[in-house]
Motif scaffolding. Structure first.
Motif, PDB file in Angstrom:
ATOM      1  N   ASN A  53      58.763  27.131  75.863  1.00  0.00           N
ATOM      2  CA  ASN A  53      58.073  26.666  77.069  1.00  0.00           C
ATOM      3  C   ASN A  53      56.696  27.315  77.190  1.00  0.00           C
ATOM      4  O   ASN A  53      56.515  28.484  76.845  1.00  0.00           O
ATOM      5  CB  ASN A  53      58.892  26.999  78.321  1.00  0.00           C
ATOM      6  N   ALA A  54      55.733  26.530  77.677  1.00  0.00           N
ATOM      7  CA  ALA A  54      54.370  27.013  77.955  1.00  0.00           C
ATOM      8  C   ALA A  54      53.633  27.476  76.703  1.00  0.00           C
ATOM      9  O   ALA A  54      52.712  28.290  76.794  1.00  0.00           O
ATOM     10  CB  ALA A  54      54.399  28.150  78.983  1.00  0.00           C
ATOM     11  N   CYS A  55      54.002  26.918  75.549  1.00  0.00           N
ATOM     12  CA  CYS A  55      53.300  27.302  74.314  1.00  0.00           C
ATOM     13  C   CYS A  55      52.113  26.400  74.017  1.00  0.00           C
ATOM     14  O   CYS A  55      51.353  26.654  73.086  1.00  0.00           O
ATOM     15  CB  CYS A  55      54.260  27.304  73.118  1.00  0.00           C
ATOM     16  N   GLY A  56      51.951  25.295  74.774  1.00  0.00           N
ATOM     17  CA  GLY A  56      50.816  24.401  74.558  1.00  0.00           C
ATOM     18  C   GLY A  56      51.157  23.059  73.948  1.00  0.00           C
ATOM     19  O   GLY A  56      50.256  22.280  73.630  1.00  0.00           O
ATOM     20  N   LYS A  57      52.452  22.738  73.811  1.00  0.00           N
ATOM     21  CA  LYS A  57      52.858  21.473  73.190  1.00  0.00           C
ATOM     22  C   LYS A  57      52.332  20.266  73.967  1.00  0.00           C
ATOM     23  O   LYS A  57      51.661  19.389  73.408  1.00  0.00           O
ATOM     24  CB  LYS A  57      54.393  21.377  73.099  1.00  0.00           C
ATOM     25  N   SER A  58      52.661  20.218  75.251  1.00  0.00           N
ATOM     26  CA  SER A  58      52.244  19.075  76.068  1.00  0.00           C
ATOM     27  C   SER A  58      50.737  19.057  76.263  1.00  0.00           C
ATOM     28  O   SER A  58      50.128  17.981  76.358  1.00  0.00           O
ATOM     29  CB  SER A  58      52.952  19.115  77.432  1.00  0.00           C
ATOM     30  N   THR A  59      50.127  20.224  76.319  1.00  0.00           N
ATOM     31  CA  THR A  59      48.662  20.291  76.443  1.00  0.00           C
ATOM     32  C   THR A  59      47.999  19.659  75.226  1.00  0.00           C
ATOM     33  O   THR A  59      47.018  18.908  75.355  1.00  0.00           O
ATOM     34  CB  THR A  59      48.213  21.753  76.596  1.00  0.00           C
ATOM     35  N   LEU A  60      48.523  19.950  74.045  1.00  0.00           N
ATOM     36  CA  LEU A  60      47.992  19.330  72.823  1.00  0.00           C
ATOM     37  C   LEU A  60      48.134  17.811  72.896  1.00  0.00           C
ATOM     38  O   LEU A  60      47.187  17.076  72.569  1.00  0.00           O
ATOM     39  CB  LEU A  60      48.728  19.874  71.602  1.00  0.00           C
ATOM     40  N   LEU A  61      49.291  17.326  73.331  1.00  0.00           N
ATOM     41  CA  LEU A  61      49.498  15.885  73.406  1.00  0.00           C
ATOM     42  C   LEU A  61      48.538  15.245  74.406  1.00  0.00           C
ATOM     43  O   LEU A  61      48.020  14.147  74.173  1.00  0.00           O
ATOM     44  CB  LEU A  61      50.950  15.594  73.792  1.00  0.00           C
ATOM     45  N   ARG A  62      48.292  15.920  75.522  1.00  0.00           N
ATOM     46  CA  ARG A  62      47.350  15.397  76.508  1.00  0.00           C
ATOM     47  C   ARG A  62      45.940  15.300  75.926  1.00  0.00           C
ATOM     48  O   ARG A  62      45.209  14.343  76.211  1.00  0.00           O
ATOM     49  CB  ARG A  62      47.339  16.289  77.745  1.00  0.00           C
ATOM     50  N   ALA A  63      45.565  16.262  75.105  1.00  0.00           N
ATOM     51  CA  ALA A  63      44.240  16.215  74.478  1.00  0.00           C
ATOM     52  C   ALA A  63      44.159  15.079  73.463  1.00  0.00           C
ATOM     53  O   ALA A  63      43.156  14.362  73.384  1.00  0.00           O
ATOM     54  CB  ALA A  63      43.927  17.550  73.810  1.00  0.00           C
ATOM     55  N   LYS A  69      40.294  16.641  78.509  1.00  0.00           N
ATOM     56  CA  LYS A  69      39.075  16.778  77.711  1.00  0.00           C
ATOM     57  C   LYS A  69      38.972  18.207  77.181  1.00  0.00           C
ATOM     58  O   LYS A  69      39.029  19.172  77.947  1.00  0.00           O
ATOM     59  CB  LYS A  69      37.846  16.456  78.564  1.00  0.00           C
ATOM     60  N   PRO A  70      38.824  18.370  75.867  1.00  0.00           N
ATOM     61  CA  PRO A  70      38.685  19.722  75.319  1.00  0.00           C
ATOM     62  C   PRO A  70      37.428  20.413  75.833  1.00  0.00           C
ATOM     63  O   PRO A  70      36.384  19.777  76.005  1.00  0.00           O
ATOM     64  CB  PRO A  70      38.597  19.477  73.799  1.00  0.00           C
ATOM     65  N   SER A  71      37.538  21.721  76.076  1.00  0.00           N
ATOM     66  CA  SER A  71      36.354  22.502  76.431  1.00  0.00           C
ATOM     67  C   SER A  71      35.426  22.630  75.238  1.00  0.00           C
ATOM     68  O   SER A  71      34.199  22.669  75.381  1.00  0.00           O
ATOM     69  CB  SER A  71      36.763  23.899  76.919  1.00  0.00           C
ATOM     70  N   LEU A  96      50.807   6.095  75.201  1.00  0.00           N
ATOM     71  CA  LEU A  96      51.264   7.405  75.654  1.00  0.00           C
ATOM     72  C   LEU A  96      52.386   7.253  76.656  1.00  0.00           C
ATOM     73  O   LEU A  96      52.300   6.472  77.603  1.00  0.00           O
ATOM     74  CB  LEU A  96      50.107   8.177  76.307  1.00  0.00           C
ATOM     75  N   LEU A  97      53.453   8.028  76.443  1.00  0.00           N
ATOM     76  CA  LEU A  97      54.482   8.207  77.454  1.00  0.00           C
ATOM     77  C   LEU A  97      54.338   9.636  77.964  1.00  0.00           C
ATOM     78  O   LEU A  97      54.742  10.585  77.291  1.00  0.00           O
ATOM     79  CB  LEU A  97      55.878   8.003  76.866  1.00  0.00           C
ATOM     80  N   PRO A  98      53.734   9.830  79.152  1.00  0.00           N
ATOM     81  CA  PRO A  98      53.523  11.190  79.655  1.00  0.00           C
ATOM     82  C   PRO A  98      54.827  11.830  80.104  1.00  0.00           C
ATOM     83  O   PRO A  98      55.857  11.168  80.251  1.00  0.00           O
ATOM     84  CB  PRO A  98      52.552  10.999  80.818  1.00  0.00           C
ATOM     85  N   GLN A  99      54.763  13.144  80.342  1.00  0.00           N
ATOM     86  CA  GLN A  99      55.959  13.893  80.726  1.00  0.00           C
ATOM     87  C   GLN A  99      56.465  13.460  82.090  1.00  0.00           C
ATOM     88  O   GLN A  99      57.662  13.328  82.305  1.00  0.00           O
ATOM     89  CB  GLN A  99      55.626  15.385  80.722  1.00  0.00           C
ATOM     90  N   SER A 100      55.566  13.226  83.016  1.00  0.00           N
ATOM     91  CA  SER A 100      55.949  12.790  84.362  1.00  0.00           C
ATOM     92  C   SER A 100      55.155  11.546  84.716  1.00  0.00           C
ATOM     93  O   SER A 100      53.925  11.556  84.692  1.00  0.00           O
ATOM     94  CB  SER A 100      55.673  13.895  85.385  1.00  0.00           C
ATOM     95  N   SER A 101      55.862  10.480  85.031  1.00  0.00           N
ATOM     96  CA  SER A 101      55.207   9.221  85.379  1.00  0.00           C
ATOM     97  C   SER A 101      55.680   8.784  86.760  1.00  0.00           C
ATOM     98  O   SER A 101      56.861   8.919  87.086  1.00  0.00           O
ATOM     99  CB  SER A 101      55.538   8.132  84.354  1.00  0.00           C
ATOM    100  N   LEU A 176      51.817   6.022  68.782  1.00  0.00           N
ATOM    101  CA  LEU A 176      52.526   6.201  70.040  1.00  0.00           C
ATOM    102  C   LEU A 176      52.833   7.676  70.235  1.00  0.00           C
ATOM    103  O   LEU A 176      53.428   8.323  69.382  1.00  0.00           O
ATOM    104  CB  LEU A 176      53.826   5.388  70.040  1.00  0.00           C
ATOM    105  N   LEU A 177      52.387   8.219  71.387  1.00  0.00           N
ATOM    106  CA  LEU A 177      52.605   9.614  71.731  1.00  0.00           C
ATOM    107  C   LEU A 177      53.621   9.695  72.865  1.00  0.00           C
ATOM    108  O   LEU A 177      53.490   8.988  73.865  1.00  0.00           O
ATOM    109  CB  LEU A 177      51.295  10.274  72.170  1.00  0.00           C
TER     110      LEU A 177
END
Length: 283
Positions: A53-63, A69-71, A96-101, A176-177
């Motif tokens: 948890n909180a390792c950046g998996k979903s953040t990577l998918l969102r990018a 948007k990447p900094s 994309l299928l996001p984590q919460s829709s 498809l993500l």
């Protein structure tokens, strides 16, 4: 037993990967999740991202999906910066299928799934028999056809999740993500959804990227596995190369044994018994 590969985005037999991230710094407000992160999604693969948890998996998918948007750095799709692509063009290529829709109030299952066809509409191309066929097939594939006239907000969490997956399928994108697509599903429906994803990859040649929490599901279904920890990719490759006892303990902090799955021959992680795990943590 083979050791996991270190992070080096690999090419594929299909040429230059269509979807890549190069030198990404990913952050929410003042909190940086990843720095100098680079990934390359093998074409026509079923790539699964795993990690605690909180390792950046979903953040990577969102990018990778342009939701974040990447900094620094860039995400490239077919050689072009994903941030500058017209929205409809992107939506015809990457789903994309996001984590919460959250569904609009008062929308039925059929109407929500039909929204997956929006990227294919234009002034010259309105709703067609082909759209209707795709929506029907998407609902049938995810087992929600009998729910078509129900309101989405009346459904259980598992039913809603399958409806969202149906909408993503109706979009008919080559990439498809899926961010935790088995959330809220019981074990039988988890396997059904993952079998469906495997079919999209094997039979239709789609490139899939999924975030999964269950390491054994990831090892069974993925053709390419990415293991993350603390915002970094620490290993990637075929599941048989990545999923080792050493890797699982380093990434998840869990002593275990890795054996062959008797059904598939893929790695199967068996957590250490309580006594052995306690000894490993105190030894």
């Amino acid at each position: 037993m083979p050791q996991p590969k270190s992070l080096q985005p690999e090419g594929t037999s299909h040429g230059t990967p269509r979807l890549t991230g190069d030198g990404l710094t990913l952050a929410y407000d003042q909190r940086t999740v990843s720095r100098e992160l680079s990934v390359a999604v093998p074409d026509k693969s079923f790539t699964v991202v795993v990690g605690p948890n909180a390792c950046g998996k979903s953040t990577l998918l969102r990018a990778l999906s342009r939701m974040l948007k990447p900094s620094e750095g860039s995400v490239l799709l077919d050689g072009g910066d994903i941030g500058s692509m017209p929205a409809k063009k992107l939506a015809r290529t990457l789903g994309l299928l996001p984590q919460s829709s959250v569904a609009p109030d008062g929308i039925t299952v059929a109407d929500l799934v039909a929204r997956g066809r929006y990227p294919h509409q234009s002034l010259l191309r309105q709703w067609s028999r082909e759209d209707e066929r795709v929506v029907r097939e998407s609902m049938r594939a995810t087992g929600v056809e009998d729910l078509e006239n129900r309101f989405v907000d009346e459904l259980s969490g598992g039913q809603r999740q399958r409806v969202w997956i149906a909408m993503a399928l109706a979009q008919q994108t080559p990439l498809l993500l899926l961010d935790e697509p088995t959330t809220y599903l019981d074990i039988a429906h988890q396997i059904e959804v993952l079998d469906l994803c495997a079919g999209l990859h094997e039979e239709e040649g789609r490139t899939l990227v999924a975030v999964l929490h269950d390491l054994n599901h990831a090892a069974r279904y993925a053709t390419h596995l990415i293991a993350m920890r603390d915002g970094e990719v620490v290993a990637e490759g075929a599941p048989g190369e990545v999923v080792t006892e050493r890797l699982v303990e380093e990434v998840f902090g869990m002593p275990c044994r890795v054996i062959d799955d008797p059904e598939t021959g893929t790695p199967l992680v068996v957590p250490a018994a309580r006594e052995r795990a306690r000894a490993a943590h105190t030894g």
